[in-house]
Each structure stands twice: as structure tokens, then as C-alpha cells.
Design a protein around this motif. Structure first.
Motif, PDB file in Angstrom:
ATOM      1  N   LEU A 129       0.810  -1.220   0.000  1.00  0.00           N
ATOM      2  CA  LEU A 129       0.000   0.000   0.000  1.00  0.00           C
ATOM      3  C   LEU A 129       0.844   1.271   0.000  1.00  0.00           C
ATOM      4  O   LEU A 129       0.477   2.271  -0.632  1.00  0.00           O
ATOM      5  CB  LEU A 129      -0.946  -0.008   1.203  1.00  0.00           C
ATOM      6  CG  LEU A 129      -2.044  -1.085   1.182  1.00  0.00           C
ATOM      7  CD1 LEU A 129      -2.995  -0.886   2.352  1.00  0.00           C
ATOM      8  CD2 LEU A 129      -2.807  -1.077  -0.132  1.00  0.00           C
ATOM      9  N   ALA A 130       1.987   1.240   0.707  1.00  0.00           N
ATOM     10  CA  ALA A 130       2.864   2.413   0.712  1.00  0.00           C
ATOM     11  C   ALA A 130       3.444   2.656  -0.677  1.00  0.00           C
ATOM     12  O   ALA A 130       3.514   3.802  -1.160  1.00  0.00           O
ATOM     13  CB  ALA A 130       3.980   2.228   1.738  1.00  0.00           C
ATOM     14  N   GLU A 148      -5.956   3.805   4.019  1.00  0.00           N
ATOM     15  CA  GLU A 148      -6.267   3.013   5.201  1.00  0.00           C
ATOM     16  C   GLU A 148      -7.547   2.220   5.037  1.00  0.00           C
ATOM     17  O   GLU A 148      -7.961   1.503   5.955  1.00  0.00           O
ATOM     18  CB  GLU A 148      -6.376   3.922   6.425  1.00  0.00           C
ATOM     19  CG  GLU A 148      -5.070   4.645   6.757  1.00  0.00           C
ATOM     20  CD  GLU A 148      -5.191   5.527   7.983  1.00  0.00           C
ATOM     21  OE1 GLU A 148      -6.319   5.658   8.513  1.00  0.00           O
ATOM     22  OE2 GLU A 148      -4.164   6.078   8.415  1.00  0.00           O
ATOM     23  N   THR A 149      -8.198   2.351   3.880  1.00  0.00           N
ATOM     24  CA  THR A 149      -9.416   1.591   3.606  1.00  0.00           C
ATOM     25  C   THR A 149      -9.228   0.770   2.339  1.00  0.00           C
ATOM     26  O   THR A 149      -8.446   1.132   1.445  1.00  0.00           O
ATOM     27  CB  THR A 149     -10.630   2.507   3.415  1.00  0.00           C
ATOM     28  OG1 THR A 149     -10.480   3.269   2.204  1.00  0.00           O
ATOM     29  CG2 THR A 149     -10.788   3.451   4.608  1.00  0.00           C
ATOM     30  N   TRP A 150      -9.959  -0.323   2.249  1.00  0.00           N
ATOM     31  CA  TRP A 150      -9.882  -1.212   1.098  1.00  0.00           C
ATOM     32  C   TRP A 150     -10.383  -0.492  -0.160  1.00  0.00           C
ATOM     33  O   TRP A 150      -9.801  -0.608  -1.237  1.00  0.00           O
ATOM     34  CB  TRP A 150     -10.687  -2.463   1.377  1.00  0.00           C
ATOM     35  CG  TRP A 150     -10.689  -3.494   0.294  1.00  0.00           C
ATOM     36  CD1 TRP A 150     -11.776  -4.052  -0.308  1.00  0.00           C
ATOM     37  CD2 TRP A 150      -9.549  -4.144  -0.315  1.00  0.00           C
ATOM     38  NE1 TRP A 150     -11.402  -4.985  -1.246  1.00  0.00           N
ATOM     39  CE2 TRP A 150     -10.040  -5.060  -1.269  1.00  0.00           C
ATOM     40  CE3 TRP A 150      -8.167  -4.018  -0.147  1.00  0.00           C
ATOM     41  CZ2 TRP A 150      -9.199  -5.854  -2.038  1.00  0.00           C
ATOM     42  CZ3 TRP A 150      -7.327  -4.808  -0.929  1.00  0.00           C
ATOM     43  CH2 TRP A 150      -7.843  -5.710  -1.846  1.00  0.00           C
ATOM     44  N   LYS A 172      -2.983  -5.347  -2.534  1.00  0.00           N
ATOM     45  CA  LYS A 172      -2.853  -6.266  -1.401  1.00  0.00           C
ATOM     46  C   LYS A 172      -3.368  -5.622  -0.119  1.00  0.00           C
ATOM     47  O   LYS A 172      -3.047  -4.481   0.186  1.00  0.00           O
ATOM     48  CB  LYS A 172      -1.392  -6.674  -1.239  1.00  0.00           C
ATOM     49  CG  LYS A 172      -0.825  -7.368  -2.488  1.00  0.00           C
ATOM     50  CD  LYS A 172       0.626  -7.747  -2.335  1.00  0.00           C
ATOM     51  CE  LYS A 172       1.549  -6.559  -2.370  1.00  0.00           C
ATOM     52  NZ  LYS A 172       2.980  -6.935  -2.393  1.00  0.00           N
ATOM     53  N   GLY A 173      -4.144  -6.401   0.633  1.00  0.00           N
ATOM     54  CA  GLY A 173      -4.721  -5.884   1.866  1.00  0.00           C
ATOM     55  C   GLY A 173      -3.943  -6.215   3.112  1.00  0.00           C
ATOM     56  O   GLY A 173      -4.438  -6.017   4.221  1.00  0.00           O
ATOM     57  N   GLU A 190      -9.868  -9.249   8.239  1.00  0.00           N
ATOM     58  CA  GLU A 190      -9.920  -9.589   6.820  1.00  0.00           C
ATOM     59  C   GLU A 190      -8.622  -9.190   6.128  1.00  0.00           C
ATOM     60  O   GLU A 190      -8.018  -8.170   6.453  1.00  0.00           O
ATOM     61  CB  GLU A 190     -11.096  -8.887   6.150  1.00  0.00           C
ATOM     62  CG  GLU A 190     -12.457  -9.249   6.738  1.00  0.00           C
ATOM     63  CD  GLU A 190     -12.785 -10.707   6.560  1.00  0.00           C
ATOM     64  OE1 GLU A 190     -12.504 -11.254   5.475  1.00  0.00           O
ATOM     65  OE2 GLU A 190     -13.322 -11.322   7.512  1.00  0.00           O
ATOM     66  N   CYS A 191      -8.217 -10.010   5.157  1.00  0.00           N
ATOM     67  CA  CYS A 191      -6.995  -9.715   4.396  1.00  0.00           C
ATOM     68  C   CYS A 191      -7.233 -10.058   2.926  1.00  0.00           C
ATOM     69  O   CYS A 191      -6.730 -11.066   2.422  1.00  0.00           O
ATOM     70  CB  CYS A 191      -5.815 -10.504   4.965  1.00  0.00           C
ATOM     71  SG  CYS A 191      -4.224 -10.083   4.215  1.00  0.00           S
ATOM     72  N   PRO A 192      -8.010  -9.237   2.219  1.00  0.00           N
ATOM     73  CA  PRO A 192      -8.300  -9.531   0.813  1.00  0.00           C
ATOM     74  C   PRO A 192      -7.155  -9.111  -0.100  1.00  0.00           C
ATOM     75  O   PRO A 192      -6.309  -8.292   0.270  1.00  0.00           O
ATOM     76  CB  PRO A 192      -9.537  -8.674   0.542  1.00  0.00           C
ATOM     77  CG  PRO A 192      -9.344  -7.488   1.440  1.00  0.00           C
ATOM     78  CD  PRO A 192      -8.675  -8.022   2.688  1.00  0.00           C
ATOM     79  N   ASP A 193      -7.118  -9.685  -1.275  1.00  0.00           N
ATOM     80  CA  ASP A 193      -6.258  -9.235  -2.359  1.00  0.00           C
ATOM     81  C   ASP A 193      -7.152  -9.052  -3.579  1.00  0.00           C
ATOM     82  O   ASP A 193      -8.208  -9.688  -3.690  1.00  0.00           O
ATOM     83  CB  ASP A 193      -5.155 -10.243  -2.674  1.00  0.00           C
ATOM     84  CG  ASP A 193      -4.109 -10.328  -1.576  1.00  0.00           C
ATOM     85  OD1 ASP A 193      -3.795  -9.289  -0.986  1.00  0.00           O
ATOM     86  OD2 ASP A 193      -3.619 -11.447  -1.302  1.00  0.00           O
TER      87      ASP A 193
END
Length: 525
Positions: A174-175, A187-189, A210-211, A218-221
Motif C-alpha cells: 500500500l505504501a 487506510e481503507t480497502w 494487497k490488503g 480480513e486480508c483480501p487481495d
């Protein structure tokens, strides 16, 4: 047997739609090629002496997914699980020599690009890509390590952005995603997906959002492509966060695995659905490695029974199942199921017997739960029993209700249920758990293989068993299988020599009955 999670329900974003086929290989025209069982995959990345990230992690990931790994080193690092102490970037012309030496001699099916270091190195990689034009290019834009250490010089960011359009898949954290689109770290999906759309639109590439760095269970991709190369613009694969500090090299491992599987099956969606549960298992098993005092590495080979240690009971069981797996793959039923040539009456008979079997299997699983020594094991087997009944009901609703089938208990089904009932009557949790394991383990192995073959064929339209084959990719069942294997392995290690012998006998008999069950429709007809 049908997996106890064989007919899942899912939201539209969770469900794999018909694959877009080989055109999804790239965001631009890619060379025509054949997919290989053992793809030749090149990692262009930095070296991590601790073995958890960089080319070391890439080569492990490539091997874990059946590829032949090669490496061209872009940078040398001094690092361990606690952080990076120094980075040395060799001359860019030496990297060019490495790359030319490889491509002059070896056909490269896929390339994974990781840490590049400086603008000179990036320019060298870009020139080589433009000359060789690999069919699969996965770019992991390594800019900031999980530890917070910066791994790309600020002056090289512009050069890196110029490299992005040559990639078919980009896999930023995300960074890095925020840096590439010139925005704030999300900070949000929903915010992360929007940045993924922006990056895809700007580059033409597919972006893997990538989450892993989001907050929550939850850890979605998600695969994102705005150019129509996927079945939809955003394909979300859900997942649960694994509670561990051992995430060193996760991004490297994921991108190298995606490159390898894509070169093997030719479909980004299928690749992610195969790689994501593997990576979750690698995180779950990471503590067993006991490497370092900081952010440790993942266990790349957690799924290979033989690496669980000399004398591992599960490894011994799996070795004994090799001949049964070979026999299953040779069956006309299995071949016809993948090709679509299986006669309808044979498939209908299989479904009817499967429903009958699952009813009996659920009772045996309930007994396994009652005998289990721990609450965790009791809950696992009880949930599995409930899933069996749900799948049986779903079979009747969605499949059997539209087919004329014989409801009678077949001889093979009776033999299998009788065998499990006898193991249940033994009163031994270890023996019963070993007896029920092949319906998890062999089915998961066969299902994964058949689904991969189906996807590799482009999921042909009009295939009569397409929906059934797609259920084989179910992630919940893959996770349940890993749990079942671990529980049986633990039971075997704790059992007496006599009980272990009885477990081996029960397991092997169930494996043989799995072969017979797949072959029963032919015998019946």
C-alpha cells in the motif's frame, strides 16, 4: 469424494468468472507461447543473506510452485530479520552481462522483478526487457521494506515509473502503491482499490492490490485491470489475516509465485486463487522455522509433506498414497471429467453415490469429533460433519434434482462407508482420523490438479462439468485439508507403535477406496 466445502456460496466479486484466456497474460501484446508444467522463471532482484526475501525467497517460491528458478542479482544487502544495515549496488553493466548470458542460452517463460536500487540498474533492466520481450513480467516495485527501510533511491523513482508499462502484473504494497500514484497511503480497502485502478489505467498493466497492511481480521487481495483483460475490472479474492510477526519476504514470495503459476496456467485469476492460500499456509507455518529474533521469514515449503522432518508421520502417509494418486489420474472418469467427454450417466451415478457417501461420512466425522482429545480438534471435525450435510443437500438441490439417477447404495460406496464405520468402532481417535483423512487430502490434491488443467485449457465454453471443476479451487477446503493433515500428524506422533501401524492401514485402505470410488461409475455402467 466431494470435498466438504465443494459447493461454496460467494459474492460476485469472490466468484471466479470464466477465464479471459491467454490474452490476459499481458497488458500489451505478448508472444504466442505454450504453457509449461515446469516454467523457467528468472528473478531479477537483490540478495538477502538471511534467506527470507529477495532472490532467495523468489527461488524458493518458484520451486514451491513447480518452476525452474534463475536469478540475476541487482543489489547486495547486509540485512537480517531485524532490518537492513547496508546496500551495495554493483555496476549496471554487470547486470546487463548477467541478463544477456541467460537469455542468449535459455528460453525464459516468466520474469519477476524485485529490488532495483538505482536508475542505472532500472535502465539496464528496461533495455533488456525491450529486447527480449518475455511473455510474463511481474514487477514488485520494491521501494520500502516492511521494516520501514527505504530500498530504492529517491532519484530512481522516475526511472521506475518508466518501467511500469513493460510489466504485465504490478504488485506494490500500500505504501508503494501510494508513491506510484502520487497519493496518500490508504487506510481503507475501497481507497486502495481506487489507487489500483488509477495505476492500471496509467500503465495498462494489471495491478495486484494487497490488503496485508490494512487493519482488521480480513486480508483480501484484488486483481485490478481497467483495459478489459480480466473477467471484470476488479477481481477480489478474500482471505483472513494470519496473526504472525513472521512476514519477512512476503511480497517477494507472492510476486515470484504469481509469475510462476501464470507461466504454468496462463490466467491471473487462477494464479492468485492458487497462490493466496499457499502464502497463507506459509505464514501460518512460519513459526516452525525458528529463524531470527525479528520479522522472520515465511515457510515456503509448508505444503510439501517431506519437509516436515525426517520421521514425520504425515510424510510417511503421503508417500504411501503416491500409487493411488497415479491410479486416480489414469482413470477414464477423471480424464473425461476434465475434457468434458465423460458420459452424463456416469457423472450422474457419481453424484448420487457421492450424496449417499457424504451422509455416512458426516456421521463418521461426528464420531471423530466425539473422540478428539482437544476442543480445537472437536470443533474442527464437528464443523466438517456439518459441512458434509450441507453439501449433500446442495447436491440434491442443484444437481441431482435435474437428473434421473439410481438412489441405491452402490457396492463401492458401501465398502467405503463400512470401512469408516469399522474405524469408528475401534474407539481410537488416531485411527479414525487417519481413515477420514484421504477424503480431505487426496481429494484436495486431485481437485487442485484437475482445476489447473481445466484453467490451462482456457475453461472451454460449453463444458458440461465447468461448474463442478471450478469448485475444486475452493480456498476453505484447502485450509481445512492443511488442518486435517496437521491433526493426523500430531495424533500419529503421539500414538504408540501399534496404533501408528493401525493408522497406516486405515489410511491406505481409504486411499484405495478413493480410487475405486472414482472408478465406480465405469464399473456400474
Amino acid at each position: 469424494m466431494s470435498s466438504t466445502f465443494a459447493l461454496p456460496t460467494a459474492t460476485i466479486q469472490d466468484t471466479p468468472a470464466p477465464a479471459p484466456g491467454p490474452a490476459a497474460v499481458s497488458a500489451s501484446a505478448a508472444p504466442t507461447r505454450e504453457y509449461r508444467d515446469t516454467p523457467r522463471v528468472l528473478s531479477i532482484a537483490g540478495s538477502d543473506p538471511s534467506g527470507g526475501a529477495g532472490v532467495q525467497a523468489d527461488l524458493k517460491s518458484i520451486a514451491a510452485h513447480g518452476g525452474y528458478g534463475m536469478a540475476a542479482i541487482t543489489a547486495l544487502t547486509a540485512q537480517n530479520t531485524r532490518g537492513v544495515r547496508g546496500v551495495h549496488v554493483p555496476p549496471a553493466n554487470f547486470l546487463t552481462q548477467q541478463l544477456d548470458a541467460l537469455s542468449d542460452d535459455i528460453s525464459i517463460d516468466a520474469v519477476k522483478i524485485g529490488m532495483l536500487g538505482d536508475a542505472g540498474v532500472i535502465d539496464a533492466v528496461r533495455a533488456w526487457l525491450e529486447k527480449v520481450r518475455p511473455a510474463v513480467v511481474v514487477l514488485d516495485p520494491v521501494m520500502v521494506a516492511t521494516s520501514g527501510d527505504r530500498l530504492l533511491q529517491e532519484s530512481a523513482e522516475a526511472a521506475l515509473r518508466g518501467l511500469l508499462p513493460l510489466a504485465h502484473l504490478i504488485t506494490p504494497n500500500l505504501a508503494e502503491l501510494a508513491m506510484l500514484v502520487g497519493g496518500d497511503v490508504q487506510e481503507t480497502w475501497e481507497g486502495a482499490l481506487e489507487q489500483g485502478r488509477n495505476l492500471s489505467a496509467a500503465t495498462g498493466a494489471t495491478v495486484l492490490v494487497k490488503g496485508g497492511h490494512l487493519v482488521g481480521a480480513e486480508c483480501p487481495d484484488a486483481l485490478v485491470n481497467t483495459a478489459g483483460l480480466l473477467s471484470r475490472d476488479v477481481v477480489v479474492v478474500p482471505g483472513q489475516r494470519v496473526a504472525t510477526v513472521n512476514s519477512h519476504g512476503t511480497g517477494c514470495s507472492l510476486s515470484a509465485a504469481m509469475a510462476t503459476v501464470q507461466a504454468r496456467v496462463g490466467d491471473w485469476e487462477a494464479a492468485l486463487r492458487e497462490v493466496k492460500p499457499w502464502l497463507a499456509g506459509a505464514l501460518e507455518a512460519s513459526e516452525t522455522l525458528e529463524v531470527g529474533a525479528g520479522n522472520g521469514p515465511v515457510h515456503h515449503f509448508h505444503h510439501v509433506p517431506a519437509v516436515r522432518g525426517k520421521g514425520s508421520f504425515a510424510a510417511q502417509l503421503w508417500a504411501g498414497a503416491a500409487k493411488d494418486l497415479e491410479d486416480i489420474y489414469a482413470l477414464d472418469f477423471i480424464r473425461g471429467l476434465v475434457s468434458g467427454s465423460l458420459p452424463e450417466k456416469e457423472f450422474a451415478y457419481y453424484l448420487a453415490q457421492d450424496a449417499i457417501y457424504l451422509n455416512g461420512y458426516s456421521r463418521v466425522l461426528a464420531r471423530t469429533s466425539a473422540l478428539a482429545p482437544t476442543e480445537e480438534e472437536q470443533l474442527f471435525w464437528a464443523r466438517s460433519a456439518a459441512q458434509c450435510l450441507e453439501v449433500e443437500s446442495e447436491l440434491h438441490r442443484s444437481w441431482l434434482s435435474t437428473r434421473t439417477v439410481e438412489p441405491q447404495l452402490g457396492p463401492v460406496t458401501k465398502s467405503y462407508v463400512d470401512h469408516l464405520t469399522a474405524a469408528s468402532a475401534s474407539g481410537s481417535y488416531a485411527v479414525l482420523a487417519a481413515a477420514v483423512l484421504p477424503c480431505f487430502w487426496l481429494y484436495a490434491e486431485v481437485g487442485t490438479t484437475l482445476h489447473a488443467q481445466f484453467v490451462a485449457a482456457g475453461e472451454p465454453g460449453g463444458h458440461p462439468y465447468a461448474e463442478w471443476l471450478r469448485t475444486y479451487a475452493d480456498e476453505d477446503f484447502a485450509a481445512a485439508t492443511r488442518t486435517a493433515v496437521a491433526m493426523v500428524d500430531g495424533a500419529g506422533r503421539a500414538a504408540s507403535a501399534g496404533d501408528r501401524d493401525a493408522m497406516v492401514t486405515a489410511f491406505r485402505q481409504s486411499c484405495r477406496l478413493e480410487v475405486d470410488f472414482f472408478d465406480a461409475p465405469r464399473i456400474h455402467s
